[in-house]
Design an enzyme around this catalytic site. Sequence first.
Site, PDB file in Angstrom:
ATOM      1  N   GLY A 228    -133.231  22.598 -31.549  1.00 28.06           N
ATOM      2  CA  GLY A 228    -133.527  23.136 -32.981  1.00 28.06           C
ATOM      3  C   GLY A 228    -133.259  23.775 -33.900  1.00 28.06           C
ATOM      4  O   GLY A 228    -133.793  24.671 -34.792  1.00 28.06           O
ATOM      5  N   ASP A 229    -132.226  23.855 -34.372  1.00 31.00           N
ATOM      6  CA  ASP A 229    -131.178  24.689 -34.415  1.00 31.00           C
ATOM      7  C   ASP A 229    -129.800  24.536 -34.739  1.00 31.00           C
ATOM      8  O   ASP A 229    -128.709  25.270 -34.131  1.00 31.00           O
ATOM      9  CB  ASP A 229    -131.204  26.449 -34.306  1.00 31.00           C
ATOM     10  CG  ASP A 229    -130.907  27.491 -35.436  1.00 31.00           C
ATOM     11  OD1 ASP A 229    -130.267  26.987 -36.383  1.00 31.00           O
ATOM     12  OD2 ASP A 229    -130.382  28.468 -35.398  1.00 31.00           O
ATOM     13  N   LEU A 230    -129.342  23.161 -34.701  1.00 35.64           N
ATOM     14  CA  LEU A 230    -127.879  22.622 -34.924  1.00 35.64           C
ATOM     15  C   LEU A 230    -127.408  22.605 -36.414  1.00 35.64           C
ATOM     16  O   LEU A 230    -127.010  22.310 -36.909  1.00 35.64           O
ATOM     17  CB  LEU A 230    -127.734  20.762 -34.365  1.00 35.64           C
ATOM     18  CG  LEU A 230    -127.990  20.468 -33.044  1.00 35.64           C
ATOM     19  CD1 LEU A 230    -128.588  19.521 -32.999  1.00 35.64           C
ATOM     20  CD2 LEU A 230    -127.369  21.685 -31.825  1.00 35.64           C
ATOM     21  N   ASN A 231    -127.055  23.657 -36.483  1.00 31.45           N
ATOM     22  CA  ASN A 231    -126.121  23.925 -37.355  1.00 31.45           C
ATOM     23  C   ASN A 231    -125.172  23.983 -37.559  1.00 31.45           C
ATOM     24  O   ASN A 231    -124.340  24.130 -36.767  1.00 31.45           O
ATOM     25  CB  ASN A 231    -127.161  26.012 -38.189  1.00 31.45           C
ATOM     26  CG  ASN A 231    -126.978  26.627 -37.745  1.00 31.45           C
ATOM     27  OD1 ASN A 231    -125.574  26.800 -37.070  1.00 31.45           O
ATOM     28  ND2 ASN A 231    -127.955  27.746 -37.504  1.00 31.45           N
TER      29      ASN A 231
END
Length: 376
Positions: A228-231
Site C-alpha cells: 500500500g505504500d511502495l514509495n
Amino acid sequence: MTSRGADQRAQASAKPAFSEAQARALVEAEFGLRVSEVQPLPSYDDQNFRVRVPRAGDAGGPSEFVLKISNAEASRTPGLIEVQSHVIAFLHQAGFPTASVWPARSGRITSLVSVDCGSRTRSHLVRLLTFLPGRPVAEVPVGPLLLYEIGRLAATLDKTLEEFRHPKLSCLRREDFIWNLRNVPLLEPYLDALGPGPNREMVERVIRLFKDEVTAKLSHFRECINHGDLNDHNILVEPGEPASGDPAFRVSGILDFEDMSYGCYVFEVAIAIMYMMVESRDPVAVGGHVLAGFESVIPLTAAERDALFLLVCGRFCQSLVMAAHSCRLHPENAEYLMITAKTGWKHLQRMLAVGRTAVEEIWFGTARSYGSGDSV
C-alpha cells in the site's frame, strides 16, 4: 467536519513526541539493550528513531535498529499492528529484504508504553526492527532496469502474501482507510485544505472520473493484500553490477508496512508507478517499465489495465490532498509532508493534459517491448 475528518484530525494530533532520552530509556527498559546512540528519523504520523547498540565482541547480532512508536490512535488497534509485524517477519523468512522484528523482554513483538503529555497520559505501541542498509530510491538515479525490478518486486510481494495466514488477518479489511486506493472519493471532506484554485479543480475532476469509471468496476479487480505504500522513500537500494555503462542498483530494503490493507493487485502497481514518477525527469515514461516488471509476475486483466491511468491519478490526489491537510495540523513537519507536492502537482497536471489514451499508449507499448501481453 465529518466524523471521518474528526478521526483523521485526532490521529494527526496524537503523533508521538518522545525525546531522544525517552527513546533511549524505552529501548533499554522494554527490549533490554544497552543503547549507544539514538537519532530521530522522519515520519508521517508515527515516530521513528534509529538506534545503535554496541556489538559485544564476536557475538554477532544486529547493532542497529529502528524504534517505531505508533501514534495514539493507531495504538488502539494492537491487532492490526500485530498482523503488520507478522507480515514483516513472514516476508523476511520468504527471502524479501524486510527487517527482522526484535522481541521485547516480555517475548511479545510489541509493547504498550504510557507517556505523560501534561494534561493527559497517552499510550503508544512500540516495536523494534532491525535497521536495513541502503539509500532511498528518491536519492539515486533511477533507470529502466531498476523500475522494472521495483514493479516485479511489488507483484512478487503481493503474490507471496497469498500464502500468509494469521488469526487476526481480518484487521486488514480497513474499509474506510483513507490510503486504500479504492477510497479516493473519501478525499472530498479534506479538499478545503487546498483552498480555491486549479489544484482543487484538478482533484475534483479526478474524483468525478474515479467515481464514474473505477468505483463501479471494483468488483472486477482481483483482491489481495497490498503493502500500500511502495514509495520512493520506502524502497532502499544498494549499488549492483553496472549495466550498459550506467550505474545499477538493486533493492536492499522494503520499509513501512503501516498502510497495509486488503486491496487489489492493480492498486499495488498503480501506487508504485505514481511514486516512481515523483523524482523522474520523464515521469510519463516511468509507468511502462514498472508495469512490465509487475506483469512479468502478475499480468493484469483488461479491466485492471483499463483502470490503471485513473488509479495512478487517484494516488497522486490522495498524497497531495492528505499532505496539505496534515500540514494544517502539523506545520512543523511540512518539509517531510510536502515531499511529493514538490513535483506531484506538476506531474498530475501533465498526465491529465497528455490524456489517458496517449499515456496508456506509452505505458502499454513499453510493457510490450519487454514481452508482456496487452492483457489476459
